[in-house]
Design a protein around this motif. Structure first.
Motif, short mmCIF file in Angstrom:
data_model
loop_
_atom_site.label_atom_id
_atom_site.label_comp_id
_atom_site.label_asym_id
_atom_site.label_seq_id
_atom_site.Cartn_x
_atom_site.Cartn_y
_atom_site.Cartn_z
N LEU A 16 -45.29 17.11 -12.27
CA LEU A 16 -44.39 16.88 -11.17
C LEU A 16 -44.84 16.20 -10.19
N ILE A 17 -46.20 16.53 -9.67
CA ILE A 17 -46.61 16.45 -8.60
C ILE A 17 -47.96 15.24 -9.43
N PRO A 18 -48.36 14.25 -8.52
CA PRO A 18 -49.35 13.36 -8.51
C PRO A 18 -50.12 14.31 -8.39
N PRO A 19 -51.28 13.40 -10.03
CA PRO A 19 -52.47 13.69 -9.77
C PRO A 19 -53.68 13.40 -8.97
N ARG A 20 -54.14 14.13 -8.15
CA ARG A 20 -55.48 14.38 -7.14
C ARG A 20 -55.40 12.90 -7.40
N PRO A 21 -56.83 12.62 -8.10
CA PRO A 21 -57.72 11.16 -7.97
C PRO A 21 -56.76 10.02 -7.62
N ALA A 22 -56.96 9.26 -7.02
CA ALA A 22 -56.79 8.56 -6.54
C ALA A 22 -55.79 6.60 -7.72
N GLN A 23 -54.44 6.71 -7.68
CA GLN A 23 -53.63 6.12 -8.23
C GLN A 23 -54.23 4.47 -8.90
N GLU A 36 -47.06 21.77 6.97
CA GLU A 36 -45.67 21.09 6.92
C GLU A 36 -45.70 20.92 6.04
N ARG A 37 -44.96 20.47 4.91
CA ARG A 37 -44.30 19.94 4.36
C ARG A 37 -43.23 18.52 3.86
N GLN A 38 -43.22 18.25 3.19
CA GLN A 38 -41.63 17.07 3.20
C GLN A 38 -42.02 17.04 2.08
N TYR A 39 -40.39 16.72 1.35
CA TYR A 39 -40.44 16.13 -0.57
C TYR A 39 -40.33 16.96 -0.82
N THR A 40 -40.24 18.31 -1.12
CA THR A 40 -40.48 19.73 -1.65
C THR A 40 -39.40 19.74 -2.42
N MET A 41 -39.93 20.37 -3.31
CA MET A 41 -39.39 21.32 -4.55
C MET A 41 -39.19 22.58 -5.16
N ALA A 42 -38.59 22.99 -5.83
CA ALA A 42 -38.80 24.18 -5.63
C ALA A 42 -39.75 24.22 -6.98
N GLY A 100 -45.55 19.48 -0.83
CA GLY A 100 -44.92 18.28 -0.58
C GLY A 100 -45.31 17.25 -1.65
N LEU A 101 -44.44 16.37 -2.35
CA LEU A 101 -44.57 15.15 -3.14
C LEU A 101 -44.85 13.75 -2.26
N SER A 102 -45.96 13.19 -2.59
CA SER A 102 -46.31 12.06 -2.03
C SER A 102 -46.22 10.64 -2.68
N PRO A 103 -44.99 10.42 -1.68
CA PRO A 103 -44.65 9.04 -1.80
C PRO A 103 -45.01 8.06 -2.08
N VAL A 104 -46.59 7.75 -1.92
CA VAL A 104 -47.36 6.98 -1.48
C VAL A 104 -47.84 6.80 -3.29
#
Length: 209
Positions: free
Chosen positions: A17-24, A154-160, A165-169
């Protein structure tokens, strides 16, 4: 016995569920936290929310019986980033990073008498790597590794179960990439005087007899 048989469908794991670190890469262009700012809608949304949050007043009150009595603000709520970074700029920067990447980071460089952070110097997102092993979270900022008690995260859009936090971009990479691809095509087209920069020639075609 039931007439219907329930099938067990394996869902995505927390790591997936976590987007990969490299650029999309989407639509032929690379979408990162920085290139996404070329999208006027992305920039406008980030600026609007950061402007709104950073201008809200921050006050401290102490409850005395049925009344709330205002008390002096601690240093972290006056100049959280030190003498050169006031509360408004600090809030703007953190909100900007939270909305585009879901995370913001800072180094705790001073503490008050209670051991609470008194100064938090923000660091660029691109310099931070979060690692979690055996339940222990560490942060690599540049070439230096820090423990969790040394870093403001500080995190935003968190998941258990997720340490970040998840990246909207990252999740909107395809729609953002479509806009950036069209934008790049227009720049290349008019940069070449509205003339195609290349021509295709079929050398395998046989001449008519």
């Amino acid at each position: 016995m039931s007439l219907f048989k329930r099938r067990s469908v394996a869902g995505p794991t927390a790591g997936e569920l976590i987007p990969p670190r490299p650029a999309q890469r989407a639509g032929g262009v690379v979408v990162t936290d920085e290139t996404a700012l070329r999208h006027s809608a992305v920039w406008a949304c980030l600026r609007l929310r950061a402007n709104l949050v950073s201008t809200m007043p921050v006050d401290v009150y102490r409850r005395v019986g049925e009344m709330k009595v205002e008390v002096p603000k601690p240093p972290v709520l006056v100049n959280p980033g030190g003498e050169r970074v006031g509360m408004m700029e600090w809030l703007y920067s953190t909100q900007f990073d939270l909305d585009r990447a879901g995370n913001c980071f800072g180094l705790i460089t001073a503490r008050d008498g209670l051991g609470l952070p008194a100064r938090i110097e923000l660091v660029p997102l691109a310099d931070v790597t979060v690692r979690q092993r055996d339940g222990v979270i560490t942060y690599r900022i540049g070439s230096q590794v820090y423990t969790a008690d040394e870093v403001w995260h500080e995190r935003q859009y968190t998941m258990a179960g997720l340490a970040v936090g998840l990246s909207p971009v990252a999740y909107a990479a395809w729609s953002i990439g479509e806009y950036l691809s069209v934008q790049q095509f227009a720049l290349d087209w008019f940069g070449n005087g509205a003339v195609p920069s290349a021509h295709l020639k079929n050398t395998a075609k046989r001449p008519r007899r």
